[in-house]
Design an enzyme around this catalytic site. Sequence first.
Site, short mmCIF file in Angstrom:
data_model
loop_
_atom_site.label_atom_id
_atom_site.label_comp_id
_atom_site.label_asym_id
_atom_site.label_seq_id
_atom_site.Cartn_x
_atom_site.Cartn_y
_atom_site.Cartn_z
N GLY A 160 43.39 33.45 27.27
CA GLY A 160 44.27 34.54 27.96
C GLY A 160 43.70 35.65 26.89
N GLN A 176 46.28 43.21 22.61
CA GLN A 176 44.82 43.47 22.64
C GLN A 176 43.19 44.63 23.35
OE1 GLN A 176 45.04 39.02 23.52
NE2 GLN A 176 43.32 39.07 21.52
N CYS A 236 40.56 33.59 18.72
CA CYS A 236 41.65 34.31 19.49
C CYS A 236 39.61 35.34 19.51
CB CYS A 236 42.11 35.06 18.30
SG CYS A 236 43.22 36.20 18.84
N LEU A 237 40.65 36.32 20.67
CA LEU A 237 39.12 37.06 21.31
C LEU A 237 39.47 38.11 20.09
CD1 LEU A 237 39.70 37.09 24.88
CD2 LEU A 237 38.11 35.90 23.71
N HIS A 295 50.55 31.36 21.25
CA HIS A 295 49.78 32.40 21.03
C HIS A 295 49.57 33.73 21.45
CE1 HIS A 295 45.04 33.43 18.81
NE2 HIS A 295 45.26 33.95 20.27
N GLU A 296 50.04 33.97 22.99
CA GLU A 296 49.76 35.34 23.92
C GLU A 296 51.78 35.72 23.09
OE1 GLU A 296 47.25 36.31 24.51
OE2 GLU A 296 46.83 34.17 24.63
N HIS A 312 51.47 37.86 19.62
CA HIS A 312 50.27 39.11 20.17
C HIS A 312 51.48 40.35 20.22
CE1 HIS A 312 46.13 38.79 19.43
NE2 HIS A 312 45.86 37.59 20.38
O1 GNR Z 1 40.41 32.40 24.38
C1 GNR Z 1 41.59 31.80 23.24
N1 GNR Z 1 41.49 30.58 23.23
C2 GNR Z 1 42.25 29.81 22.22
C3 GNR Z 1 42.04 28.67 22.02
C4 GNR Z 1 42.87 28.10 21.28
C5 GNR Z 1 44.27 28.92 21.12
C6 GNR Z 1 44.52 29.93 21.38
C7 GNR Z 1 43.51 31.12 22.14
S1 GNR Z 1 43.91 32.23 22.38
C8 GNR Z 1 41.90 32.78 23.10
C9 GNR Z 1 42.55 33.81 23.80
C10 GNR Z 1 43.04 35.26 23.07
O2 GNR Z 1 42.89 35.96 22.16
N2 GNR Z 1 44.52 35.72 23.07
O3 GNR Z 1 45.02 36.49 22.57
NI NI Z 2 44.65 36.07 20.73
#
Ligand code: GNR
Ligand code: NI
Length: 177
Positions: A46, A51, A92-93, A134-135, A138
């Site tokens: 995601g 980001q 998270c990236l 999670h997104e 953000h």
């Molecule tokens: O790539 C991602 N893997 C992930 C693994 C577990 C819970 C959430 C994520 S999201 C993350 C990509 C990201 O940072 N999205 O904002």
């Molecule tokens: Ni993230």
Amino acid sequence: MAKRTILSYPDPRLHTVAKPVQGVDARIKTLVADMLETMYDANGIGLAATQIDVHERLVVIDVSEDRDKPIVLINPEIVWASDDKVLNEEGCLSVPGIYDGVERSTSVRVTALDGEGEPQTIEAEGLLAVCIQHELDHLLGKVFVEYLSPLKRNRIKSKLLKQQREDQKLDQREGRR
Ligand code: GNR
Ligand code: NI
């Protein structure tokens, strides 16, 4: 399409609250294409516009094994979240190399526009439900490490800042910018 740079924690820009997208026009479609390219290139499931330092309510997701089922969420809203929660290991990236447990609702219902500007409703559970929550965090300026203890968060902050300083030195030595 163009790959965009992903901001790294503790960059203060990650705490910006995103504004609604005003209309799904050519600019937004280019942005979505760039976000998909950036997400796939980084092997993420995601990516939120926050980001890449764009502060509009825009998310891309692909939790499919073959990475060929993109989901585009424009102006997403979680309209229902289950009371039952589950602890998941998250990454998270924008927080490279760090993984830790976060409690989330097991199921959510989200409404949004798709990449063409058409309304959609998604009922999600499992990894997709985790990723959506999670997104959407953000877009509110929230990074998953904010659910961890201040001690853990400070250790993560120091570790990433040190890594960023070292990366910067290497870049300079190679004459990059
Ligand atoms: O790539 C991602 N893997 C992930 C693994 C577990 C819970 C959430 C994520 S999201 C993350 C990509 C990201 O940072 N999205 O904002
Ligand atoms: Ni993230």
